[in-house]
Design a protein around this motif. Structure first.
Motif, PDB file in Angstrom:
ATOM      1  N   ILE A  22       3.696   1.457  -8.957  1.00 12.00           N
ATOM      2  CA  ILE A  22       2.341   0.885  -8.960  1.00 12.00           C
ATOM      3  C   ILE A  22       2.388  -0.617  -9.212  1.00 12.00           C
ATOM      4  O   ILE A  22       1.745  -1.413  -8.507  1.00 12.00           O
ATOM      5  CB  ILE A  22       1.471   1.581 -10.027  1.00 12.00           C
ATOM      6  N   GLY A  52       3.844  -2.477  -6.282  1.00 17.06           N
ATOM      7  CA  GLY A  52       2.829  -2.554  -5.240  1.00 17.06           C
ATOM      8  C   GLY A  52       1.831  -3.667  -5.519  1.00 17.06           C
ATOM      9  O   GLY A  52       1.475  -4.451  -4.626  1.00 17.06           O
ATOM     10  N   ASP A  53       1.385  -3.775  -6.778  1.00 16.72           N
ATOM     11  CA  ASP A  53       0.472  -4.856  -7.159  1.00 16.72           C
ATOM     12  C   ASP A  53       1.121  -6.226  -6.945  1.00 16.72           C
ATOM     13  O   ASP A  53       0.482  -7.166  -6.462  1.00 16.72           O
ATOM     14  CB  ASP A  53       0.073  -4.715  -8.629  1.00 16.72           C
ATOM     15  N   CYS A  89      -8.929  -0.065   0.009  1.00 20.29           N
ATOM     16  CA  CYS A  89      -9.143   0.667  -1.240  1.00 20.29           C
ATOM     17  C   CYS A  89     -10.293   1.667  -1.116  1.00 20.29           C
ATOM     18  O   CYS A  89     -10.187   2.810  -1.570  1.00 20.29           O
ATOM     19  CB  CYS A  89      -9.409  -0.308  -2.381  1.00 20.29           C
ATOM     20  N   TYR A 143       3.654   1.749  -1.607  1.00 20.86           N
ATOM     21  CA  TYR A 143       4.055   2.032  -2.989  1.00 20.86           C
ATOM     22  C   TYR A 143       2.973   2.849  -3.695  1.00 20.86           C
ATOM     23  O   TYR A 143       3.268   3.818  -4.401  1.00 20.86           O
ATOM     24  CB  TYR A 143       4.306   0.732  -3.750  1.00 20.86           C
ATOM     25  N   HIS A 144       1.731   2.462  -3.512  1.00 18.88           N
ATOM     26  CA  HIS A 144       0.630   3.177  -4.141  1.00 18.88           C
ATOM     27  C   HIS A 144       0.420   4.544  -3.500  1.00 18.88           C
ATOM     28  O   HIS A 144       0.166   5.537  -4.197  1.00 18.88           O
ATOM     29  CB  HIS A 144      -0.646   2.347  -4.053  1.00 18.88           C
ATOM     30  N   SER A 148       0.821  -1.218   0.000  1.00 14.60           N
ATOM     31  CA  SER A 148       0.000   0.000   0.000  1.00 14.60           C
ATOM     32  C   SER A 148       0.850   1.261   0.000  1.00 14.60           C
ATOM     33  O   SER A 148       0.444   2.293  -0.547  1.00 14.60           O
ATOM     34  CB  SER A 148      -0.947  -0.008   1.200  1.00 14.60           C
TER      35      SER A 148
END
Length: 336
Positions: free
Chosen positions: A122, A125-126, A155, A95-96, A93
């Motif tokens: 991104i 992070g994924d 989210c 990273y995002h 999270s």
């Protein structure tokens, strides 16, 4: 990935030597598992995936998992795996978050988006969210469901954090609801997993889940105060990020409610676009640091921490319970 020192929050006043040793061992096992999980055959992916984990951090969420487990049968392999899954979810999270905040510093080092680029941050992070799910999958269907529900709340909280409170909704109530999802959900799951996988009764698991959510909210409220009150050397973060992003944290919401004519300049700044206005951010920070709204927000933050403590009162008195109660306040008193 390098091994870092014992997290600062591990030095909990009143923790027995035996409890501290259990926590130390558990955190070392989490770090070893994280090193294994974030590694990758592609050196670039491996380095990007380990970037924030190498920077250290408090391992706050694994600590909650282990303390919750100490109220049951103690730390075991499932508890360690659950703690690592929660920490990896948290790292992913970040990273995002740094992409959305356009942050330049995280944990005293360049943020992933600054060190690499937004697209890489991104995607990494994924990737880490996927790795976290792999870890949790080994713990059974209920754990996977909890992980999925937690991710939905993370989210949804982040989405609502980027939007103003709807008409007719109290801005403070809306903001606290955002924090419950954005931060409280994951700390609630950290405690819930620790209690679940150490053999605690369902009612104890629920108590610890509720405690974790409150502690997570207190943690984020304290983070918001740090964004205003601390300098980057102390916190390892760039002050005023929320102001630049137009996020109204609790102190800002309380300041905006002021009707004092002396606050006219502060209200003007808080109502303007500060995204590219370094001087405006600096001035707003100076005025907020002197404003009663900051102390009001700090007092309310302590109130949430005390609510967390109160939830634990029915549980038997043990060193782990005492540590959890102390931890609820320590997250408010930190500087970074």
């Amino acid at each position: 990935m390098t091994t870092h020192a014992t997290p600062p929050l591990l030095a909990i006043p009143g923790a027995t030597p035996e409890l501290a040793a259990h926590l130390q061992d558990g955190l070392a096992r989490v770090d070893a598992l994280l090193r294994e999980v974030v590694d990758h055959e592609d050196p670039f992916i491996a380095a990007a995936s380990a970037h924030l984990a190498q920077a250290g951090g408090k391992r706050f969420r694994p600590l909650l998992t282990f303390l919750a487990a100490e109220l049951g049968d103690g730390i075991n392999e499932d508890v360690v795996r659950a703690a690592a899954g929660v920490e990896l979810t948290h790292l992913a999270s970040l990273y995002h978050d740094d992409v959305m905040d356009e942050a330049e510093v995280r944990r005293g080092v360049p943020s992933a988006n600054a060190a690499y680029d937004n697209s890489t941050a991104i995607l990494v992070g994924d990737l880490l969210f996927g790795k976290a799910s792999e870890l949790i999958a080994a713990l059974g269907a209920e754990a996977v469901l909890i992980q999925a529900q937690t991710f939905v709340r993370l989210c949804s909280g982040q989405i609502r954090d980027d939007r103003p409170s709807p008409p007719g909704v109290d801005p403070v109530d809306y903001y606290l609801g955002v924090l419950a999802d954005k931060t409280g959900a994951l700390t609630a799951t950290a405690c819930r997993y620790g209690a679940m996988f150490s053999g605690n009764r369902p009612e104890v698991v629920e108590t610890l889940r509720a405690y974790g959510e409150k502690v997570g909210m207190a943690f984020q409220l304290a983070d918001d105060l740090i964004d205003i009150a601390s300098d980057s050397d102390a916190s390892g973060k760039t002050p005023g990020t929320d102001l630049r992003e137009g996020v109204d944290t609790l102190a800002v919401l309380r300041a905006k409610a002021s009707t004092d004519p002396a606050d006219a300049r502060l209200l003007e700044l808080l109502g303007s676009d500060l995204a590219d206005d370094d001087d405006g951010v600096a001035e707003a920070l100076t005025l907020l640091r002197q404003h009663p709204a900051l102390e009001s927000a700090r007092s309310e933050t302590y109130g949430v921490a005390r609510e967390a403590q109160a939830l634990l009162e029915p549980l038997p008195d043990t060193p782990a319970k005492a540590a959890l109660q102390t931890l609820a306040l320590s997250v408010v008193e930190r500087v970074g």
